[in-house]
Design a protein around this motif. Structure first.
Motif, short mmCIF file in Angstrom:
data_model
loop_
_atom_site.label_atom_id
_atom_site.label_comp_id
_atom_site.label_asym_id
_atom_site.label_seq_id
_atom_site.Cartn_x
_atom_site.Cartn_y
_atom_site.Cartn_z
N ILE A 125 0.84 -1.20 0.00
CA ILE A 125 0.00 0.00 0.00
C ILE A 125 0.87 1.25 0.00
O ILE A 125 0.58 2.21 -0.73
CB ILE A 125 -0.97 -0.02 1.19
N LEU A 139 2.09 1.76 -3.47
CA LEU A 139 1.00 2.28 -4.30
C LEU A 139 0.78 3.77 -4.03
O LEU A 139 0.63 4.56 -4.97
CB LEU A 139 -0.28 1.49 -4.02
N ILE A 140 0.77 4.16 -2.77
CA ILE A 140 0.59 5.57 -2.40
C ILE A 140 1.72 6.42 -2.99
O ILE A 140 1.46 7.49 -3.56
CB ILE A 140 0.53 5.73 -0.86
N LYS A 193 1.30 6.81 -6.77
CA LYS A 193 0.23 7.75 -7.09
C LYS A 193 0.68 9.18 -6.76
O LYS A 193 0.38 10.10 -7.51
CB LYS A 193 -1.02 7.38 -6.29
N VAL A 239 -3.99 12.05 -3.31
CA VAL A 239 -3.81 10.61 -3.13
C VAL A 239 -4.87 10.05 -2.18
O VAL A 239 -5.46 9.00 -2.45
CB VAL A 239 -2.39 10.27 -2.62
N ILE A 240 -5.14 10.74 -1.09
CA ILE A 240 -6.16 10.29 -0.13
C ILE A 240 -7.51 10.21 -0.81
O ILE A 240 -8.24 9.22 -0.65
CB ILE A 240 -6.20 11.21 1.10
N TRP A 243 -8.14 9.92 -4.04
CA TRP A 243 -8.10 8.84 -5.03
C TRP A 243 -8.28 7.49 -4.34
O TRP A 243 -9.06 6.65 -4.78
CB TRP A 243 -6.76 8.88 -5.79
N TYR A 244 -7.55 7.28 -3.24
CA TYR A 244 -7.58 5.98 -2.55
C TYR A 244 -8.97 5.72 -1.95
O TYR A 244 -9.50 4.62 -2.07
CB TYR A 244 -6.51 5.93 -1.47
N ARG A 270 -11.38 4.87 -4.69
CA ARG A 270 -11.09 3.50 -5.17
C ARG A 270 -11.69 2.46 -4.23
O ARG A 270 -12.28 1.47 -4.67
CB ARG A 270 -9.57 3.33 -5.26
N GLN A 271 -11.55 2.67 -2.92
CA GLN A 271 -12.11 1.73 -1.94
C GLN A 271 -13.63 1.68 -2.05
O GLN A 271 -14.23 0.61 -1.97
CB GLN A 271 -11.69 2.13 -0.51
#
Length: 95
Positions: free
Chosen positions: A31, A34-35, A38, A58-59, A61-62, A65-66
């Motif tokens: 993770i 990945l962070i 991104k 990033v937050i 986007w993540y 995505r979740q």
């Protein structure tokens, strides 16, 4: 319960020391990777922003995505197998 281990992770050129379960280390490092990927993608795409802006992107986007992953239906074969397991558990508990 397993003992926690301390690991260092680097996010956006800052090091953080965190404690995690040993079995979670691979997941956490994946993770973090990945962070950071991104982060670099946003930094390249939106040059001239502040580091806080990239972290915020990033937050967002993540989290998005979740949320999208939660909406995905369970594959039919997996759903069928889970139902079979549930049935077997119900039978065992009923004995």
């Amino acid at each position: 319960m397993s003992e926690l281990i301390a690991i260092n992770v680097v996010i956006a050129d800052r090091t953080y020391r965190i404690k995690i379960a040993p079995e979670d280390e691979e997941t956490v490092r994946g993770i973090v990777r990945l962070i950071n990927e991104k982060f670099m993608e946003f930094k390249t795409e939106f040059a001239g922003k502040d580091i806080q802006d990239y972290i915020s992107m990033v937050i967002l986007w993540y989290a998005t995505r979740q949320k999208e992953m939660e909406k995905q239906p369970i594959p039919e074969d997996l759903s069928k197998r889970l139902n079979e397991i549930e049935f077997l558990l119900d039978e065992k508990i009923g004995q």
